[in-house]
Design a protein around this motif. Structure first.
Motif, PDB file in Angstrom:
ATOM      1  N   SER A 114       4.415 -19.836 -21.975  1.00 53.25           N
ATOM      2  CA  SER A 114       4.658 -18.717 -21.051  1.00 53.25           C
ATOM      3  C   SER A 114       3.344 -18.285 -20.416  1.00 53.25           C
ATOM      4  N   HIS A 115       2.215 -18.549 -21.106  1.00 52.58           N
ATOM      5  CA  HIS A 115       0.909 -18.157 -20.586  1.00 52.58           C
ATOM      6  C   HIS A 115      -0.140 -19.223 -20.882  1.00 52.58           C
ATOM      7  N   ILE A 116      -1.105 -19.341 -19.965  1.00 53.68           N
ATOM      8  CA  ILE A 116      -2.194 -20.306 -20.127  1.00 53.68           C
ATOM      9  C   ILE A 116      -3.516 -19.549 -20.032  1.00 53.68           C
ATOM     10  N   PHE A 117      -4.308 -19.625 -21.081  1.00 53.01           N
ATOM     11  CA  PHE A 117      -5.655 -19.062 -21.027  1.00 53.01           C
ATOM     12  C   PHE A 117      -6.583 -20.110 -20.443  1.00 53.01           C
ATOM     13  N   LEU A 118      -7.532 -19.682 -19.619  1.00 50.02           N
ATOM     14  CA  LEU A 118      -8.531 -20.592 -19.069  1.00 50.02           C
ATOM     15  C   LEU A 118      -9.900 -19.964 -19.313  1.00 50.02           C
ATOM     16  N   LEU A 119     -10.760 -20.682 -20.041  1.00 50.93           N
ATOM     17  CA  LEU A 119     -12.074 -20.140 -20.397  1.00 50.93           C
ATOM     18  C   LEU A 119     -13.157 -21.124 -19.998  1.00 50.93           C
ATOM     19  N   ASN A 120     -14.327 -20.591 -19.643  1.00 49.39           N
ATOM     20  CA  ASN A 120     -15.480 -21.447 -19.397  1.00 49.39           C
ATOM     21  C   ASN A 120     -16.343 -21.491 -20.639  1.00 49.39           C
ATOM     22  N   CYS A 121     -16.778 -22.690 -20.970  1.00 46.16           N
ATOM     23  CA  CYS A 121     -17.526 -22.900 -22.205  1.00 46.16           C
ATOM     24  C   CYS A 121     -18.897 -22.220 -22.193  1.00 46.16           C
ATOM     25  N   ASP A 122     -19.511 -22.098 -21.006  1.00 40.98           N
ATOM     26  CA  ASP A 122     -20.886 -21.575 -20.983  1.00 40.98           C
ATOM     27  C   ASP A 122     -20.935 -20.065 -20.793  1.00 40.98           C
ATOM     28  N   VAL A 123     -19.882 -19.398 -21.285  1.00 41.14           N
ATOM     29  CA  VAL A 123     -19.823 -17.947 -21.229  1.00 41.14           C
ATOM     30  C   VAL A 123     -19.936 -17.425 -22.653  1.00 41.14           C
ATOM     31  N   CYS A 124     -20.738 -16.393 -22.847  1.00 44.35           N
ATOM     32  CA  CYS A 124     -20.901 -15.802 -24.169  1.00 44.35           C
ATOM     33  C   CYS A 124     -20.380 -14.373 -24.109  1.00 44.35           C
ATOM     34  N   CYS A 125     -19.302 -14.088 -24.829  1.00 45.98           N
ATOM     35  CA  CYS A 125     -18.789 -12.720 -24.899  1.00 45.98           C
ATOM     36  C   CYS A 125     -17.949 -12.615 -26.165  1.00 45.98           C
ATOM     37  N   LYS A 249      -0.993  -8.449  -4.905  1.00 46.56           N
ATOM     38  CA  LYS A 249      -0.252  -8.051  -6.114  1.00 46.56           C
ATOM     39  C   LYS A 249       0.052  -9.240  -7.037  1.00 46.56           C
ATOM     40  N   GLN A 250      -0.846 -10.235  -7.009  1.00 44.79           N
ATOM     41  CA  GLN A 250      -0.670 -11.425  -7.850  1.00 44.79           C
ATOM     42  C   GLN A 250      -1.692 -11.444  -8.975  1.00 44.79           C
ATOM     43  N   LEU A 251      -2.910 -10.928  -8.686  1.00 43.17           N
ATOM     44  CA  LEU A 251      -4.006 -11.044  -9.636  1.00 43.17           C
ATOM     45  C   LEU A 251      -4.500  -9.664 -10.065  1.00 43.17           C
ATOM     46  N   TYR A 252      -4.842  -9.555 -11.353  1.00 45.48           N
ATOM     47  CA  TYR A 252      -5.270  -8.278 -11.924  1.00 45.48           C
ATOM     48  C   TYR A 252      -6.550  -8.471 -12.736  1.00 45.48           C
ATOM     49  N   THR A 253      -7.160  -7.360 -13.122  1.00 45.38           N
ATOM     50  CA  THR A 253      -8.440  -7.441 -13.834  1.00 45.38           C
ATOM     51  C   THR A 253      -8.348  -6.704 -15.160  1.00 45.38           C
ATOM     52  N   TYR A 254      -9.112  -7.192 -16.127  1.00 42.76           N
ATOM     53  CA  TYR A 254      -9.213  -6.517 -17.420  1.00 42.76           C
ATOM     54  C   TYR A 254     -10.698  -6.378 -17.710  1.00 42.76           C
ATOM     55  N   GLU A 255     -11.175  -5.131 -17.817  1.00 44.13           N
ATOM     56  CA  GLU A 255     -12.614  -4.918 -17.949  1.00 44.13           C
ATOM     57  C   GLU A 255     -13.035  -4.890 -19.417  1.00 44.13           C
ATOM     58  N   THR A 256     -14.071  -5.663 -19.744  1.00 47.00           N
ATOM     59  CA  THR A 256     -14.625  -5.603 -21.096  1.00 47.00           C
ATOM     60  C   THR A 256     -15.811  -4.646 -21.102  1.00 47.00           C
ATOM     61  N   MET A 257     -15.915  -3.859 -22.162  1.00 52.36           N
ATOM     62  CA  MET A 257     -17.037  -2.931 -22.314  1.00 52.36           C
ATOM     63  C   MET A 257     -18.060  -3.529 -23.275  1.00 52.36           C
ATOM     64  N   ASP A 258     -17.753  -4.713 -23.784  1.00 51.29           N
ATOM     65  CA  ASP A 258     -18.615  -5.352 -24.771  1.00 51.29           C
ATOM     66  C   ASP A 258     -19.662  -6.218 -24.069  1.00 51.29           C
ATOM     67  N   PHE A 259     -20.301  -7.127 -24.832  1.00 49.12           N
ATOM     68  CA  PHE A 259     -21.365  -7.946 -24.241  1.00 49.12           C
ATOM     69  C   PHE A 259     -20.793  -9.118 -23.450  1.00 49.12           C
ATOM     70  N   TRP A 260     -21.571  -9.599 -22.480  1.00 47.58           N
ATOM     71  CA  TRP A 260     -21.214 -10.796 -21.725  1.00 47.58           C
ATOM     72  C   TRP A 260     -22.482 -11.409 -21.152  1.00 47.58           C
ATOM     73  N   GLU A 261     -22.641 -12.711 -21.301  1.00 46.07           N
ATOM     74  CA  GLU A 261     -23.781 -13.426 -20.719  1.00 46.07           C
ATOM     75  C   GLU A 261     -23.316 -14.815 -20.304  1.00 46.07           C
ATOM     76  N   GLN A 262     -24.077 -15.409 -19.391  1.00 44.62           N
ATOM     77  CA  GLN A 262     -23.812 -16.794 -18.997  1.00 44.62           C
ATOM     78  C   GLN A 262     -24.904 -17.680 -19.584  1.00 44.62           C
TER      79      GLN A 262
END
Length: 417
Positions: A114-125, A249-262
């Protein structure tokens, strides 16, 4: 039971390929960047273990251009460890971030997710995937992307976006804009419904139509202006999917307050190793070493030591140190903010700080391998490639040393080829 049967989720992690990651040399010469250890675990391990927390996860796919043999061992061991099938899929040629997903659509959809997650490997969070899934279901759109606020000065390096502060709808998206758009950026972590494949197909079809139109049209000007278009099966997620679908009205955002780096450079890998070690305090405290200097070494802050490593009880280690397999650390050694890779020997009273020490290297007695610790500067950390020998009483500062070199004199601010 009904519910869990129909709600399957799959995760796809983009790992890139040997043509990418050139900024990661000399560490990427003999290990694919996604398998480079951060906090003692391969880089790709962090998103994979985050996926394990997603409810009803059916399987995890890694998509990239590396040879399958480079990932075979890791993929089989991680599948056994997490009890989730992990499969590596090799692209025949670059298809773009969305095109790569589409190329393997039949495999990705085989469990009817029902859902597909897509992640980039060179992201640190901290990959807040279950929370993101809940938010996504609430929004009811085709996709939700993880976003974070960064300083206005650094935003231009990323995909900048504007979201509705109330509904969180993605209203506008530009990849690396010329002028400041917003301090909200794309984190490279997404969740989609299977409709994403229709959207990717539409981009390809539209391109084919335009190409066919060009062939039958006699306008020379039209031809020259658009002959540089991309191949129909090369679809970029940001420019071809996110930008055009913003505000619909197709795409939405979810904001993280934690750490994130590339993780683009070795310097950033040292920074991200620290972030993951700190994260272990919350998620996997059993992975962190402890010790007070009696029977075992003195440990300060967050430190990972591989079970096979031998560390002398008079050594002092931390914070932010990660020690890999079969490392030998001698008496009186001091390690601060460094990654020590497999089979390294560090002899008595040597000091290593803000550095990455490559596989099978050896650091002599009373030597110092150090740097300023500016993770963004080219020589902000010291890197020793594979099998580098630093002789006794030699000082190496803010330098990069390529594999198989022996240093018998001190160096500073140098790249030793």
């Amino acid at each position: 039971m009904e519910n869990s049967e129909e709600e399957k989720v799959v995760a796809v992690i983009m790992v890139g390929g040997p043509t990418k990651g050139t900024r990661f040399r000399p560490l990427s010469f003999n290990t694919p960047k996604p398998l480079f250890p951060l906090a003692g675990q391969p880089m790709v391990h962090h998103p994979i273990s985050a996926c394990k927390r997603i409810p009803n996860l059916a399987q995890i796919f890694l998509i990239g251009f590396y040879e399958e043999r480079e990932f075979a061992l890791y993929v089989s061991s991680i599948s056994n460890e997490l009890k989730v099938p992990v499969r590596y899929l090799k692209e025949d040629k670059p298809h773009g971030s969305a095109g790569g997903l589409y190329y393997f659509r039949d495999l990705i959809l085989e469990d009817n997710p029902s859902h597909i997650f897509l992640l980039n490997c060179d992201v640190c969070c901290n990959f807040p995937l279950p929370d993101m899934l809940e938010a996504h279901k609430g929004y009811g759109g085709m996709g939700t992307m993880l976003v974070i606020k960064v300083s206005a000065e650094s935003a231009y390096q990323f995909g900048e976006l504007v979201a509705d502060p109330i509904t969180k709808e993605l209203l506008h998206y530009t990849e690396k804009p010329e002028t400041f758009v917003s301090d909200l950026i794309n984190c490279g972590v997404y969740i989609f419904t299977p409709e994403i494949f229709t959207a990717i197909q539409d981009v390809s079809t539209h391109r084919e139509d335009r190409a066919n139109l060009r062939r039958v049209s006699s306008f020379e000007a039209l031809q020259s202006a658009t002959s540089r278009t991309l191949p129909t099966d090369f679809v970029r997620l940001d420019q071809d999917i996110l930008s055009p679908l913003a505000g619909k009205k197709q795409l939405y955002t979810y904001e993280t307050m934690d750490f994130w780096e590339q993780i683009k450079t070795p310097g950033m890998s040292l920074r991200c190793s620290a972030l993951y070690l700190a994260q272990f305090r919350l998620t996997s405290p059993h992975l962190l070493a402890g010790g007070d200097g009696n029977k075992s070494a003195t440990i300060i802050g967050d430190v990972y030591v591989h079970p096979s490593a031998k560390v002398h009880p008079t050594a002092k280690i931390g914070p932010n140190v990660s020690i890999s397999a079969n490392v030998r650390v001698g008496a009186g050694v001091r390690l601060i903010s460094c990654i020590i890779l497999d089979d390294v020997e560090i002899k008595e009273n040597a000091v290593v700080m803000h550095s990455i020490v490559g596989w099978k290297s050896s650091i002599g007695k009373w030597s110092r391998v150090q740097a300023d610790g500016d993770y963004n500067a080219k020589l902000g950390i010291t890197i020793l490639g594979e099998a580098v020998t630093v002789e006794d009483e030699v000082v190496v500062i803010n330098s990069i040393v390529l594999p198989n070199k022996t240093l018998n004199v001190s160096v500073q601010e140098e790249i030793i080829l």
